[in-house]
Each structure stands twice: as C-alpha cells, then as structure tokens.
Design an enzyme around this catalytic site. Sequence first.
Site, PDB file in Angstrom:
ATOM      1  N   ARG A 230      48.486 -41.986  21.337  1.00 38.97           N
ATOM      2  CA  ARG A 230      46.257 -42.654  20.769  1.00 38.97           C
ATOM      3  C   ARG A 230      47.232 -43.501  20.187  1.00 38.97           C
ATOM      4  O   ARG A 230      46.919 -44.140  19.260  1.00 38.97           O
ATOM      5  CB  ARG A 230      46.160 -41.183  19.214  1.00 38.97           C
ATOM      6  CG  ARG A 230      45.217 -40.061  20.461  1.00 38.97           C
ATOM      7  CD  ARG A 230      44.919 -38.882  20.111  1.00 38.97           C
ATOM      8  NE  ARG A 230      45.618 -38.469  19.405  1.00 38.97           N
ATOM      9  CZ  ARG A 230      45.549 -37.624  18.524  1.00 38.97           C
ATOM     10  NH1 ARG A 230      44.104 -36.979  18.429  1.00 38.97           N
ATOM     11  NH2 ARG A 230      46.364 -36.707  18.659  1.00 38.97           N
TER      12      ARG A 230
ATOM     13  N   ASP B  73      51.789 -38.007  23.006  1.00 37.86           N
ATOM     14  CA  ASP B  73      50.156 -38.659  22.294  1.00 37.86           C
ATOM     15  C   ASP B  73      50.647 -39.922  22.796  1.00 37.86           C
ATOM     16  O   ASP B  73      51.671 -40.183  22.338  1.00 37.86           O
ATOM     17  CB  ASP B  73      50.207 -38.627  20.964  1.00 37.86           C
ATOM     18  CG  ASP B  73      48.600 -37.643  20.936  1.00 37.86           C
ATOM     19  OD1 ASP B  73      48.156 -39.026  21.087  1.00 37.86           O
ATOM     20  OD2 ASP B  73      48.631 -37.551  19.287  1.00 37.86           O
TER      21      ASP B  73
END
Length: 369
Positions: free
Chosen positions: A315, A313
């Site tokens: 983000r 990930d």
Amino acid sequence: MGVEPIPINWGAESPIERGPVIVSRHANTMKYRNAIGAHGGSYSIYRALAVASGNLSELHTPDFTNTQAPYSFGPNPQWYDPKKIVSFDPWGHLITENFGEMLNSKIDIRPTIAVTKAHLTMVEIDEAIKSGDIVPDGIIVSENGDVSVSKAAVEPVWYLKGVADRFNTTESNLRRALFEDTGGMYPELITRPDMSLFLPPIGGLTVYIFGNTELINKPETKLTVRVHDECNGSDVFGSDICTCRPYLIYGIKECIKQAQVGGVGIIVYFRKEGRALGEVTKYLVYNARKRQSGGDTASTYFKRTECIAGVKDMRFQAMMPDILHWLGITRIDRFISMSNLKYDAIVNSGIKIINRIDIPDGLIPEDSM
C-alpha cells in the site's frame, strides 16, 4: 504526439500558471498533450474496449454542463506546495471554471476529481439509532436514518519527480520501473522525459465528509478521520477473517458523532485491495494461513503474505497524506486507526495527530481476533 505540450508548472499558485492536465489523443488536442497514460485509472481499459467494439466513438468529447461541484471547495495553501500533493491534480475538479476558454477551443481537458453530495443508508446506522448510540438530529442524520455527506472521487495523476522523491529514488529509476513492470505499456515513460505527469491505470480514492465542509481547514475545528484501504470481502460481503468492515463502520459512526457536535468527520477510502497485492494474492494467503503448522496466528500473519507476494504490504502510505493536505488539514484530533504505517506517514508529512482511537474489542469478529 505531444509535439507542443502545454507546460506544467507543478505547485504554481494559480491553475492557469500551473497548466491543465491533457492526456487526450484527440486529433485537435494531441499536439498539446502533456501527460502520459489515460483518464479513468483502472477503468481506462474498459473505455478502450468500448471504442474497439464500436460502442463509443473515439472522437467523443464530454459535455460538462451542470457537472460542477454543488459547493465551493478550495483552494488551500497546500495546493501550492509541490511537495505536499504529488499523487493527484488538486485543481482536477475545477476544469470548466479555470480552463473554459481552452474547452471552448475544443482542447480535450477532463476532470480528474468530482465533488457531489449524497445520503448514506446503512443497516449498522439504523441499529445504532435503535440502540441510542446515534441520535437523529435532522441535519447530519435524518429521522429515517439517512446520513448526509459530501464526497469527492479522485483519480490518480502522478507528478513523477514528486513521487520519486517520496520514495527516495530518482525519477529515471521510477520511470524505468513503471515501464518495465507494466510490460512496456507506456514507452513514453522512457522516451518523453519532458512529460512530467503520469495517469496510472490504478484505482483512485473517495472522500466522505460528515459536517460542514467549509470548517475542515479551520484550526479550531475538531476533526475525526479514518483512512481506510479497500477490503471488498469484508467491506461489502462481511467476511469475518478481518476487522475491515467493523473498523470502517466504527469510523463512520465516530465521524457522525463529531459532525453532530460542530466538528467534521472524514472517511478516506482508498482502492488498495488486499494491501494493494490484489484479491487473488489475498485469497492465496488466506489458504496458506489456515493450513500452516500451528494454525492461523497473528505472529505469522505477515510472513505468509511475504512467502507468496515477496513483500508484506504494497500500500506504501507515503502518498496517502496528499488527500489530507488537499482538504487543508493541519491537525487531526481523533485518528480512527492504530496503524503505525498510516500514523507515521501522516505525522511525517507535517500533520499533527492528537489521539489515536482503536476499534473496541467487542466489534472484532471472532475469526479475526
């Protein structure tokens, strides 16, 4: 270029003391420039195309007459804390109000936040009204199903020292990584350490507010919040391989209900497609998930992503709470998410979360179970 940059005092208690964000390369403004990058985030490249093709004069200066927000917003105490907000300019929507004299002197200062009012029209809301799940009240929800909202669009403005601190690294290391991984696109990250701000070519965020905006920062106000990361395939086109649109719609409904009982509902929509890995990587992962031995399983979901992208990930929720601080939030009564990454980031930034609300099982598409 930027030989006399106007000083930036990030976290100052007045916009004049803080200083305006100036990234323009206009001839009469260039010497005052104090930021690296360009306005518009990921859309800045399209502006360059417009200039190169002759469709836009590089000397064009915007006329901001009547563009101000339709209601007063801020400041909140968090705007004065250089550690609470590091990923955008909290004064970015108050350019004409605070820097009018500079604008009159032809210094090219541009907003990085715009605040407006609108109505949402969504088929799921119409269906919720028909089923009785949502009842029109003539204020938040009209009889024909339109939902009244206030919203703010926010472009990124990174205070580089603050961003480095969030990621437990040094500013010089951050600058070097940004310079190298953009192919040397912004050499001033290395050559101009006196410039503390960077407007990166990435997507920003949008805040949708349901209810009275003046109540958000009141300690007695009940708040329902959904922080949502972009998923175009589901949010717009209804893909059944994930719960993104169902979770978003569920969050909107809960925000409406909160506003209808005197509280405020807030949806924060970040442009972080495919966990910020991008849609190409996202679709490659989809293919790998479907073809792997044993079929698509939850236990190997992140492993397939890591095989392709190198990380699970990107983000990186460390900067996500900034927008909540901008809104003046200190407590969230109902957080529509079960993401530990989001929860930990918000709580560690000093905001209390009372209840975490999961999406009902009946709203989860079969292929994303």
